[in-house]
Motif scaffolding. Sequence first.
Motif, PDB file in Angstrom:
ATOM      1  N   LEU A  31     -35.902  49.964  -4.822  1.00  0.00           N
ATOM      2  CA  LEU A  31     -36.198  51.374  -5.031  1.00  0.00           C
ATOM      3  C   LEU A  31     -36.335  51.688  -6.537  1.00  0.00           C
ATOM      4  O   LEU A  31     -37.138  52.524  -6.938  1.00  0.00           O
ATOM      5  CB  LEU A  31     -35.038  52.148  -4.404  1.00  0.00           C
ATOM      6  CG  LEU A  31     -35.001  53.629  -4.302  1.00  0.00           C
ATOM      7  CD1 LEU A  31     -34.246  54.007  -3.034  1.00  0.00           C
ATOM      8  CD2 LEU A  31     -34.282  54.185  -5.497  1.00  0.00           C
TER       9      LEU A  31
ATOM     10  N   VAL B  24     -24.991  56.782  -7.038  1.00  0.00           N
ATOM     11  CA  VAL B  24     -25.762  55.854  -6.190  1.00  0.00           C
ATOM     12  C   VAL B  24     -26.331  56.595  -4.983  1.00  0.00           C
ATOM     13  O   VAL B  24     -27.488  56.403  -4.594  1.00  0.00           O
ATOM     14  CB  VAL B  24     -24.874  54.670  -5.736  1.00  0.00           C
ATOM     15  CG1 VAL B  24     -25.561  53.857  -4.644  1.00  0.00           C
ATOM     16  CG2 VAL B  24     -24.553  53.768  -6.913  1.00  0.00           C
TER      17      VAL B  24
ATOM     18  N   ARG C  31     -31.755  57.607  -3.654  1.00  0.00           N
ATOM     19  CA  ARG C  31     -32.831  57.571  -2.667  1.00  0.00           C
ATOM     20  C   ARG C  31     -33.647  58.872  -2.665  1.00  0.00           C
ATOM     21  O   ARG C  31     -34.872  58.855  -2.672  1.00  0.00           O
ATOM     22  CB  ARG C  31     -32.266  57.285  -1.271  1.00  0.00           C
ATOM     23  CG  ARG C  31     -33.275  56.730  -0.312  1.00  0.00           C
ATOM     24  CD  ARG C  31     -32.627  56.222   0.966  1.00  0.00           C
ATOM     25  NE  ARG C  31     -31.788  55.050   0.790  1.00  0.00           N
ATOM     26  CZ  ARG C  31     -32.234  53.814   0.625  1.00  0.00           C
ATOM     27  NH1 ARG C  31     -33.532  53.594   0.601  1.00  0.00           N
ATOM     28  NH2 ARG C  31     -31.408  52.808   0.474  1.00  0.00           N
TER      29      ARG C  31
ATOM     30  N   CYS D 239     -33.426  59.354 -11.918  1.00  0.00           N
ATOM     31  CA  CYS D 239     -33.087  58.188 -11.107  1.00  0.00           C
ATOM     32  C   CYS D 239     -32.676  57.006 -11.998  1.00  0.00           C
ATOM     33  O   CYS D 239     -31.662  56.347 -11.757  1.00  0.00           O
ATOM     34  CB  CYS D 239     -34.329  57.822 -10.297  1.00  0.00           C
ATOM     35  SG  CYS D 239     -33.986  57.276  -8.670  1.00  0.00           S
TER      36      CYS D 239
ATOM     37  N   TYR E 289     -30.365  48.546  -4.227  1.00  0.00           N
ATOM     38  CA  TYR E 289     -31.300  49.590  -4.661  1.00  0.00           C
ATOM     39  C   TYR E 289     -32.389  49.091  -5.607  1.00  0.00           C
ATOM     40  O   TYR E 289     -33.169  49.879  -6.115  1.00  0.00           O
ATOM     41  CB  TYR E 289     -30.526  50.750  -5.315  1.00  0.00           C
ATOM     42  CG  TYR E 289     -29.725  51.506  -4.293  1.00  0.00           C
ATOM     43  CD1 TYR E 289     -30.268  52.599  -3.629  1.00  0.00           C
ATOM     44  CD2 TYR E 289     -28.449  51.090  -3.949  1.00  0.00           C
ATOM     45  CE1 TYR E 289     -29.537  53.276  -2.664  1.00  0.00           C
ATOM     46  CE2 TYR E 289     -27.711  51.760  -2.988  1.00  0.00           C
ATOM     47  CZ  TYR E 289     -28.266  52.855  -2.353  1.00  0.00           C
ATOM     48  OH  TYR E 289     -27.554  53.516  -1.389  1.00  0.00           O
TER      49      TYR E 289
END
Length: 265
Positions: A12, A209, A213, A190, A9
Motif C-alpha cells: 500500500l 497504522v 488504508r 500516509c 502495508y
Amino acid sequence: MPVNLLNNYQGLLNPINNFLLCKTPDLWIEQASDPCNLSLLLTDHLHCELKAAQSAGLLLRRYVVDEATAQQILQWLEPYETRVYRGHLLATENETNTQLSGKNKQAPKLELAQSEPWQDELLSKMVLLMKEELHHFDQVFTIMEANNIELQPTTAARYAAGMLRHIRGSEVGGLVDKLIIGGIIEARSCERFAALVPHLPESVARFYVSLLRSEARHFEDYLSLAELVAGEEDIAPRVQMFLGIEQNLIESPDKVLRFHSGPVA
Ligand SMILES: [Fe+2]
Ligand SMILES: [Fe+2]
C-alpha cells in the motif's frame, strides 16, 4: 519499537513513496517523535483531520450541491468546529455554534452552466471522505484524552497554503488543481504516519497504522477525480509541478513544527 506493524502495508505504501518526490527528512521524524512534542503532534493532527473534512465539504458546496444540502454539510461540521475552535465544553451552546461557523457560510456556491458528468463521482467520494475524516477526528480526540492532552489553539502550517497559492483561476483548471493538491496531502499524510510508526508510543503507533488504508484510498480518490474532471487535459504536468512545490515545503527548514511542516531549523 513496533516497527513490524508496517510489514503488511508495504504494498500500500510503495505507490505513495513512488508518487512523492521525497521522503520525510530524518530530522523532522526526530523532532516530531520527541515525547515533548507528542501533544503538539496530536493537536495539529486533530486540526488536519478537521481541515480535510472541511476541504471536502467546501468542494461539495462549491461544485456540486444545492443550497439546502450545503446547509446540511455545514451543520454536519459544526460540532467538530466548535470543539476545535472553542473547546468541547461549549459543544451544546447552539447559539455560539451558529456564530462560530458563520464565516464558512459565506463561501459561495458556484452555479455551473450545466450539470457536469463528474459531479456524481465527486459527491459520492467526498461524502465518504468527510465521514472518514470526522471519524479520524474522533479517534485522535480520544487518544488525546487518554494521554491527558488538552486541546490548545495552534497556527496552521505553511504547507497547504504553499501549494494552494498556485492554483489556476479558471473554473475547471482550479478544481483540477485543488484535487491534485488534495491527493498530494493525503499521500504525504500516509507517508508520515508510516515514517512515525517506529518512533511513537505503541498505542499511537497502532492508531497511525490503522489510518494508512483509508488515507491511501483518499490519495487515489483525489487523483482519479482530478483525471475525471480534467477530461482531455493531461494532468501529469500539473501533478509534477505541485509535487515539486511540495518537495520544497517538506525539505526546506520551517519556522514551526507541524504534522506537514519541514524540519525546524
Ligand atoms: Fe484522516
Ligand atoms: Fe484523508
